[in-house]
Design an enzyme around this catalytic site. Structure first.
Site, PDB file in Angstrom:
ATOM      1  N   HIS A   4      39.915  36.283  58.414  1.00 22.25           N
ATOM      2  CA  HIS A   4      40.685  36.607  57.208  1.00 22.25           C
ATOM      3  C   HIS A   4      41.891  37.510  57.445  1.00 22.25           C
ATOM      4  O   HIS A   4      42.559  37.927  56.505  1.00 22.25           O
ATOM      5  CB  HIS A   4      39.766  37.269  56.162  1.00 22.25           C
ATOM      6  N   GLY A  20      41.518  48.892  46.980  1.00 21.16           N
ATOM      7  CA  GLY A  20      41.066  47.574  46.551  1.00 21.16           C
ATOM      8  C   GLY A  20      42.252  46.650  46.295  1.00 21.16           C
ATOM      9  O   GLY A  20      42.246  45.470  46.646  1.00 21.16           O
ATOM     10  N   ARG A  24      48.638  48.072  45.937  1.00 22.56           N
ATOM     11  CA  ARG A  24      48.596  49.508  46.230  1.00 22.56           C
ATOM     12  C   ARG A  24      48.800  49.729  47.729  1.00 22.56           C
ATOM     13  O   ARG A  24      49.402  50.711  48.144  1.00 22.56           O
ATOM     14  CB  ARG A  24      47.277  50.136  45.761  1.00 22.56           C
ATOM     15  N   ARG A  43      45.549  35.107  52.094  1.00 19.94           N
ATOM     16  CA  ARG A  43      44.979  35.263  50.744  1.00 19.94           C
ATOM     17  C   ARG A  43      45.675  36.355  49.930  1.00 19.94           C
ATOM     18  O   ARG A  43      45.086  36.910  49.001  1.00 19.94           O
ATOM     19  CB  ARG A  43      43.471  35.577  50.812  1.00 19.94           C
ATOM     20  N   ARG A  87      38.592  54.719  52.110  1.00 21.20           N
ATOM     21  CA  ARG A  87      38.896  54.010  50.867  1.00 21.20           C
ATOM     22  C   ARG A  87      39.674  54.922  49.929  1.00 21.20           C
ATOM     23  O   ARG A  87      39.352  56.111  49.784  1.00 21.20           O
ATOM     24  CB  ARG A  87      37.590  53.543  50.208  1.00 21.20           C
ATOM     25  N   VAL A  88      40.708  54.360  49.297  1.00 17.76           N
ATOM     26  CA  VAL A  88      41.483  55.097  48.289  1.00 17.76           C
ATOM     27  C   VAL A  88      41.477  54.231  47.025  1.00 17.76           C
ATOM     28  O   VAL A  88      42.217  53.264  46.912  1.00 17.76           O
ATOM     29  CB  VAL A  88      42.919  55.407  48.784  1.00 17.76           C
ATOM     30  N   GLY A  89      40.585  54.567  46.086  1.00 19.34           N
ATOM     31  CA  GLY A  89      40.375  53.682  44.946  1.00 19.34           C
ATOM     32  C   GLY A  89      40.408  54.386  43.614  1.00 19.34           C
ATOM     33  O   GLY A  89      40.493  55.617  43.531  1.00 19.34           O
ATOM     34  N   SER A  90      40.324  53.586  42.560  1.00 16.98           N
ATOM     35  CA  SER A  90      40.194  54.137  41.212  1.00 16.98           C
ATOM     36  C   SER A  90      38.724  54.075  40.810  1.00 16.98           C
ATOM     37  O   SER A  90      37.941  53.320  41.398  1.00 16.98           O
ATOM     38  CB  SER A  90      41.068  53.351  40.226  1.00 16.98           C
ATOM     39  N   GLU A 179      32.594  52.847  40.761  1.00 19.86           N
ATOM     40  CA  GLU A 179      33.581  51.917  41.310  1.00 19.86           C
ATOM     41  C   GLU A 179      32.804  50.747  41.890  1.00 19.86           C
ATOM     42  O   GLU A 179      31.655  50.547  41.490  1.00 19.86           O
ATOM     43  CB  GLU A 179      34.526  52.623  42.304  1.00 19.86           C
ATOM     44  N   MET A 180      33.359  49.983  42.817  1.00 23.82           N
ATOM     45  CA  MET A 180      32.675  48.744  43.186  1.00 23.82           C
ATOM     46  C   MET A 180      32.570  48.466  44.694  1.00 23.82           C
ATOM     47  O   MET A 180      32.241  47.350  45.077  1.00 23.82           O
ATOM     48  CB  MET A 180      33.378  47.561  42.484  1.00 23.82           C
ATOM     49  N   GLU A 181      32.856  49.438  45.548  1.00 21.86           N
ATOM     50  CA  GLU A 181      32.915  49.137  46.981  1.00 21.86           C
ATOM     51  C   GLU A 181      32.221  50.113  47.930  1.00 21.86           C
ATOM     52  O   GLU A 181      31.773  49.720  49.021  1.00 21.86           O
ATOM     53  CB  GLU A 181      34.397  49.046  47.436  1.00 21.86           C
ATOM     54  N   SER A 203      40.393  56.858  36.720  1.00 20.82           N
ATOM     55  CA  SER A 203      41.395  56.150  35.921  1.00 20.82           C
ATOM     56  C   SER A 203      40.988  56.054  34.451  1.00 20.82           C
ATOM     57  O   SER A 203      41.827  55.820  33.580  1.00 20.82           O
ATOM     58  CB  SER A 203      41.628  54.752  36.482  1.00 20.82           C
ATOM     59  N   ASP A 204      39.674  56.207  34.191  1.00 22.95           N
ATOM     60  CA  ASP A 204      39.220  56.191  32.798  1.00 22.95           C
ATOM     61  C   ASP A 204      37.882  56.911  32.705  1.00 22.95           C
ATOM     62  O   ASP A 204      37.223  57.108  33.723  1.00 22.95           O
ATOM     63  CB  ASP A 204      39.103  54.760  32.262  1.00 22.95           C
ATOM     64  N   ARG A 217      48.715  57.326  36.617  1.00 22.84           N
ATOM     65  CA  ARG A 217      47.947  56.812  37.759  1.00 22.84           C
ATOM     66  C   ARG A 217      48.754  56.968  39.035  1.00 22.84           C
ATOM     67  O   ARG A 217      48.238  57.385  40.057  1.00 22.84           O
ATOM     68  CB  ARG A 217      47.565  55.348  37.535  1.00 22.84           C
TER      69      ARG A 217
HETATM   70  O1  LIG Z   1      41.251  50.644  42.374  1.00 22.25           O
HETATM   71  P1  LIG Z   1      40.344  49.880  43.265  1.00 22.25           P
HETATM   72  O2  LIG Z   1      40.401  50.358  44.693  1.00 22.25           O
HETATM   73  O3  LIG Z   1      40.522  48.377  43.202  1.00 22.25           O
HETATM   74  O4  LIG Z   1      38.850  50.201  42.767  1.00 22.25           O
HETATM   75  C1  LIG Z   1      38.327  49.980  41.466  1.00 22.25           C
HETATM   76  O5  LIG Z   1      39.116  49.122  40.654  1.00 22.25           O
HETATM   77  C2  LIG Z   1      38.570  47.787  40.631  1.00 22.25           C
HETATM   78  C3  LIG Z   1      38.169  47.444  39.228  1.00 22.25           C
HETATM   79  O6  LIG Z   1      39.272  47.491  38.378  1.00 22.25           O
HETATM   80  C4  LIG Z   1      37.360  47.817  41.571  1.00 22.25           C
HETATM   81  O7  LIG Z   1      37.769  47.386  42.843  1.00 22.25           O
HETATM   82  C5  LIG Z   1      36.984  49.267  41.522  1.00 22.25           C
HETATM   83  O8  LIG Z   1      36.214  49.724  42.591  1.00 22.25           O
HETATM   84  O1  LIG Z   2      35.581  51.989  34.919  1.00 25.54           O
HETATM   85  C1  LIG Z   2      35.979  51.687  36.051  1.00 25.54           C
HETATM   86  C2  LIG Z   2      37.234  52.107  36.521  1.00 25.54           C
HETATM   87  C3  LIG Z   2      37.614  51.759  37.772  1.00 25.54           C
HETATM   88  N1  LIG Z   2      36.765  51.007  38.525  1.00 25.54           N
HETATM   89  C4  LIG Z   2      35.565  50.605  38.087  1.00 25.54           C
HETATM   90  O2  LIG Z   2      34.838  49.919  38.803  1.00 25.54           O
HETATM   91  N2  LIG Z   2      35.196  50.958  36.841  1.00 25.54           N
END
Ligand SMILES: O=P(O)(O)O[C@H]1O[C@H](CO)[C@@H](O)[C@H]1O
Ligand SMILES: O=c1cc[nH]c(=O)[nH]1
Length: 233
Positions: A4, A20, A24, A43, A87-90, A179-181, A203-204, A217
């Site tokens: 990939h 993510g 960004r 991709r 990782r630098v995420g929201s 978050e999700m990762e 972020s919220d 943000r």
């Molecule tokens: O801002 P990123 O790094 O994408 O992280 C958060 O934002 C995404 C969801 O909007 C999910 O990937 C979550 O983990």
């Molecule tokens: O509510 C949220 C905001 C950012 N990322 C998430 O996974 N959930």
């Protein structure tokens, strides 16, 4: 070249930032890195390498969720020799006192993903941050006068839960945000004995329903990125 990622073997640095959102990744490369070049757009999952204060550093979008993130982390570690994954995420806050724009450094990541119960035959594994990166990130934040919070987070397999209030259980146990990762990232780093850390910007807030504007943000993401980049030095 891996399945990939189309970079040549030596085009990716030992330390990499992992947002993510691939856009960004582009913003980070454009804003903070010198002489950055694009090494991947397979991709649309953009990856760049450049220098920060003279040090070679890469930034790679991972997509959303553990499965997508693990594809990139696996290839970065096993095919490109990456050693420090940041990782630098929201993230969405689960606590009233964890406000929008706050920075959260994830010490450990619970999850509702089946990833580790599959790997460990029904048992739990506790994915935790690299102590070395964690300690250094806290010091950097102090030096820069950037307030941070640290604690447990949740890496969820779903963004839109069927039952919105289900977050309350995690909140009761002190989980700071969702978050999700990260749970996947910390797990794969443990498997390959490399360093991983997640730095998140709120972020919220699910409790107060506050949300950041796009401008806000960008401002606070800037602080999170500065901490992450200094970690690479
Ligand atoms: O801002 P990123 O790094 O994408 O992280 C958060 O934002 C995404 C969801 O909007 C999910 O990937 C979550 O983990
Ligand atoms: O509510 C949220 C905001 C950012 N990322 C998430 O996974 N959930």
């Amino acid at each position: 070249m891996s399945v990939h990622i189309e970079a040549k073997k030596d085009q990716i640095a030992e330390t990499i930032l992992l947002p993510g959102d691939p856009m960004r990744a582009k913003w980070i490369a454009d804003t903070f890195l010198k002489d950055a070049f694009l090494y991947n757009d397979v991709r649309g999952m953009l990856g760049f390498t450049g220098t920060y204060k003279g040090k070679r550093i890469s930034v790679q979008g991972t997509g959303m969720g553990i499965p997508s993130t693990l594809i990139y982390c696996h290839e970065l570690i096993t095919e490109y020799g990456v050693k420090n994954l940041i990782r630098v995420g929201s993230a969405g806050s689960y606590q009233k006192e964890v406000h929008i724009r706050d920075i959260v450094i994830a010490m450990a990541a619970s999850t509702n993903s089946g990833l580790n119960t599959i790997r460990f035959n029904g048992a739990d594994f506790a994915p935790t941050a690299s102590f070395e990166l964690f300690q250094k990130a806290i010091e950097i934040a102090k030096q820069k006068n950037i307030p941070v919070k640290a604690g447990g987070i949740l890496s969820s397999d779903e963004f839109y839960a069927d039952d919105f209030d289900s977050y309350q259980k995690w909140a009761d146990y002190g989980v700071l945000c969702v978050e999700m990762e990260t749970s996947g990232l910390y797990t794969i780093a443990a498997k390959h004995q490399v360093n991983a850390l997640s730095i998140l910007t709120i972020s919220d807030n699910l409790v107060t329903k506050e949300r950041t504007t796009a401008d806000e943000r960008e401002q606070t993401f800037r602080e999170m990125i500065e901490i992450a980049l200094e970690l690479a030095l």
